[in-house]
Scaffold this motif. Structure first.
Motif, short mmCIF file in Angstrom:
data_model
loop_
_atom_site.label_atom_id
_atom_site.label_comp_id
_atom_site.label_asym_id
_atom_site.label_seq_id
_atom_site.Cartn_x
_atom_site.Cartn_y
_atom_site.Cartn_z
N ASP A 1 0.87 -1.17 0.00
CA ASP A 1 0.00 0.00 0.00
C ASP A 1 0.90 1.22 0.00
OD1 ASP A 1 -1.93 1.91 0.21
OD2 ASP A 1 -2.56 1.40 2.26
N GLY A 2 1.12 1.79 -1.15
CA GLY A 2 2.01 2.92 -1.25
C GLY A 2 3.44 2.51 -0.96
N THR A 3 4.04 3.10 0.07
CA THR A 3 5.43 2.84 0.41
C THR A 3 5.58 1.85 1.56
OG1 THR A 3 5.47 4.78 1.88
CG2 THR A 3 6.17 5.10 -0.41
N GLN A 4 4.55 1.07 1.84
CA GLN A 4 4.67 0.04 2.87
C GLN A 4 4.08 -1.27 2.38
OE1 GLN A 4 2.52 1.58 6.27
NE2 GLN A 4 0.59 0.68 5.61
N VAL A 5 4.64 -2.38 2.91
CA VAL A 5 4.16 -3.72 2.59
C VAL A 5 3.86 -4.42 3.90
CG1 VAL A 5 4.71 -5.94 1.56
CG2 VAL A 5 5.48 -3.83 0.45
N CYS A 6 2.65 -4.95 4.06
CA CYS A 6 2.22 -5.49 5.34
C CYS A 6 1.70 -6.92 5.23
CB CYS A 6 1.11 -4.62 5.95
SG CYS A 6 1.59 -2.91 6.24
N SER A 7 1.87 -7.67 6.32
CA SER A 7 1.24 -8.98 6.49
C SER A 7 0.59 -9.00 7.87
CB SER A 7 2.27 -10.11 6.39
OG SER A 7 2.68 -10.33 5.07
#
Length: 322
Positions: A185-191
């Motif tokens: 999501d934009g400049t972040q990657v999450c789990s």
């Protein structure tokens, strides 16, 4: 709140079964499956000589029929111990309590209270004994005058603790872990990691802790593939003071996540932690983009040719002769 009846013999047998059960390996954060195997806890019930929670007979004449547990939170619990004997002659019953196990979770033995039905004896650092209340000459009473006892009589002893430490992590047979695929999501990657309890609260009424090692390399890879530069990792909810859970950096891209009081599980409770890798889009360096050549100025429109004024070609007319 939970009320459960236990037996120590069955409790011990179930615990041994758990300790020697096949190991359940959770999914690595970089695994393709994004899932760890489901597991369940053992079943501990039945009659016998004990009631779980580290409470055992303190002598040969004592039988623990049941313990009724009242668990009001991860650090607050009470147990009503039902004590009997098979002896046809009077027996001074005695209990032994080990505070290193759930639900006491390692609290100092001096902190545990005997609210009714007996008094503490032989108090050590993490263990103590309980003896009954005696009032010679008075009729037998399960609480106020409950020792000695003979077969057919039952003593009731209430043991409580109101500020125990948070429960330590248990074997992963008690819970399963699922992890979502990294999403940018934009400049972040999450789990998102979900820890799901797999325990029947009626069989194991105590709160329990969990733990998991987390590898964020897969999230970093997604960042890099998107042309971003990795900077740091964040956890949500914020670990903050560690009341809910703690995060320990293990080196490289590995982190150890471990529950504390606020995220301890009971029964089939669940807990969720979101982990994000953050990055930024670097500014282009000089020469990294082609230079833009200015467009040529349009040529001025041609000036129309100037036609010289025609000179008179007529021969001057001669003057008339007078």
């Amino acid at each position: 709140m939970t009320r459960a009846r236990w037996a120590l013999a069955a409790f011990a047998a179930g615990l041994v079964a758990l300790l020697f059960a096949p190991t359940v390996t959770g999914a690595n954060w970089a695994d393709e499956a994004w899932f760890s195997a489901r597991a369940t806890a053992g079943r501990w019930d039945g009659g016998g000589t004990g009631g779980g929670g580290g409470i055992e007979p303190g002598n040969d004449g004592t039988i623990i029929v049941d313990v009724e547990w009242d668990i009001s939170g991860p650090t607050q619990e009470c147990g009503v111990v039902h004590v009997q004997t098979n002896s046809s002659v009077e027996v001074d019953w005695r209990l032994h309590v080990d505070t290193t196990v759930a639900p006491w979770n390692g609290v100092a033995a001096s902190e545990v209270q005997v609210n009714s039905g007996g008094v503490k004896d032989n108090v050590g650092a993490d263990e103590f004994e309980i003896v009954g209340n005696s009032n010679p000459g008075a009729p037998f009473d399960p609480v106020s005058n409950n020792t000695p006892i003979v077969a057919g009589q039952e003593a009731l002893v209430t043991i409580c603790e109101y500020s125990a430490p948070g429960p330590a992590p248990v074997p992963d047979e008690f819970y399963g872990v699922t992890i979502t695929e990294p999403t940018r999501d934009g400049t972040q990657v999450c789990s998102t990691m979900t820890v799901q309890g797999k325990v029947d609260e009626l069989e194991y009424p105590f709160y329990y802790g969990w733990e998991r090692d987390v590898d964020v390399q897969a999230m970093i890879d997604v960042l890099v593939d998107a042309g971003l530069t990795y900077t740091h990792v964040s956890f949500e909810p914020d670990p903050g003071s560690g009341y809910n859970y703690t995060v320990t950096a293990l080196g490289g891209t590995m982190y150890h996540v471990e529950s504390n009081v606020g995220m301890a599980l009971q029964g089939d409770d669940s807990a969720t932690v979101t982990v994000c890798a953050h990055g930024y889009l670097a500014a282009p360096t000089p020469g990294s983009t082609p230079e833009v050549t200015p467009e040529a100025s349009p040529a001025p429109a041609p000036t129309p040719a100037t036609t010289p004024s025609p000179q008179s070609s007529a021969t001057p007319r001669a003057s008339a002769t007078p």
